[in-house]
Design a protein around this motif. Structure first.
Motif: not given
Length: 385
Positions: A17-26
């Motif tokens: 989920a953290l990787w998805f959150l970072c991708f969303g921030a990108f």
């Protein structure tokens, strides 16, 4: 010192989920196509330069309001829900902007666009802490910042290509990336849990926050240091042009900051996580102040680039630590709102820093850069007290 996992182990151990959150921030930062071109768009629609500048300021005021509202929502309705509301409403406000004709309506929509686009930020910062084990929180915060800076670097270039096809495409693309982040949040981010206030807690949450003197001192230090780093987008450009360099050199030198953060910041956490937050942040603030203070003697492109590298080191040390420090100070049920107050300092500094910096610069450039050094030292002292 405590034993810490290696960087590779930390990255491999990050929850999905953290990787998805970072991708969303990108996605969010990459897709912020409208803001860099908003003044140009408005002047082409025959609004005056002053009206376009006012619109941009109103947008910034919306960002500031969003920090407090978004933090409140993150704690009351959950991180994921806040992110979804932020992205969907941001897409709607972005699509509404080109539809308005009058200046008053433009002011209202611009404020809404600024507020909606930034509502998610405290929720995302709180979610980073929620998702990460304690020994990985610092690396997770740096990873999130790296994603944001990659998006920041790539977004305006892509926006320039899109706008060549017409401004309508620009607004549509901006809204589309927001909706994509919303869909990603619904599909991949956890619902999260809300924490109840502890029995016996008295007073409004702001009173609780401001009774914590360490937190108040940190907020003042964060406001001061971010006002210093805000000179990158204002007086540093004037210094570079005044030293006889073309605007293209400023663009190249300004990119040094983002490039170093993208390449090095996650790795720097391998060192900084071995130290307590407050002393390490103080060192970072000293680097920030020293880097800007050295600008007064830097006139060649190489020398200016080196000063940027110095204060970027300070930023790489202090910024990820700041998120972890705020999370440690915050009661669990107020984590989103504490993050909101922290991001509000950033939004306020973006308003105060350039305005105050250009005022001092017009009187004495040496005073400005020396003053930045003093501010960095005072901020370091504040977090140590």
């Amino acid at each position: 010192m405590e034993a810490h996992p290696s960087l590779i182990r930390s990255l491999r151990g990050m929850p999905g989920a953290l990787w998805f959150l970072c991708f969303g921030a990108f996605l969010n930062r990459f897709g912020s196509f409208v803001l860099p071109f908003l003044v140009l768009y408005l002047t082409r629609r025959e609004f005056t330069a002053a009206q376009a500048g006012l619109t941009l300021s109103i947008y910034g005021a919306g960002n500031l309001a969003a920090s407090l509202i978004g933090g409140h929502l993150a704690d009351r309705i959950g991180r994921r829900n806040t992110i979804v509301i932020s992205m969907v409403s941001s897409a709607a406000a972005t699509l509404a902007l080109p539809q308005v004709e009058s200046l008053p309506a433009l002011m209202v929509i611009s404020f809404c666009a600024g507020a909606c686009s930034d509502l998610f930020r405290p929720a995302s910062m709180a979610m980073i802490i929620d998702l990460s084990p304690p020994d990985q929180q610092l690396t997770a915060a740096a990873l999130y910042r790296m994603a944001v800076h990659v998006g920041f670097a790539a977004g305006p270039v892509t926006g320039g290509l899109i706008v060549s096809r017409g401004f309508g495409w620009l607004f549509a693309a901006d809204a589309a990336t927001s909706l994509l982040f919303a869909a990603l949040a619904i599909a991949a981010l956890p619902r999260g849990t809300r924490h109840a206030a502890p029995p016996g807690e008295q007073g409004h949450w702001l009173a609780v926050a401001f009774r914590d003197r360490r937190f108040v001192r940190f907020l003042i230090a964060a406001l001061a240091v971010t006002s210093v780093t805000a000179q990158l987008d204002s007086t540093l450009a004037l210094h570079i042009l005044g030293a006889g360099h073309p605007a293209s050199t400023y663009g190249l030198l300004a990119s040094v900051n983002a490039a170093l953060i993208v390449v090095l910041e996650v790795g720097v956490t391998v060192i900084t996580r071995r130290f307590r937050e407050r002393p390490a942040m103080a060192v970072g603030y000293l680097f920030v102040g020293a880097g800007f203070a050295l600008t007064t003697a830097a006139t060649s492109a190489l020398a200016i680039g080196l000063t940027i590298a110095v204060w970027t080191i300070g930023e790489m040390i202090s910024s990820p630590l700041a998120s972890v420090y705020v999370a440690k100070l915050a009661p669990a049920h107020l984590r989103g709102r504490y993050m909101g107050l922290y991001t509000a300092m950033w939004s306020l500094a973006i308003v105060i820093g350039p305005a105050l910096g250009t005022l001092i610069f017009s009187s004495s450039e040496t005073l400005l850069w020396t003053g930045c050094g003093v501010v960095g030292a005072l901020a370091a002292l504040l977090v140590l007290l």
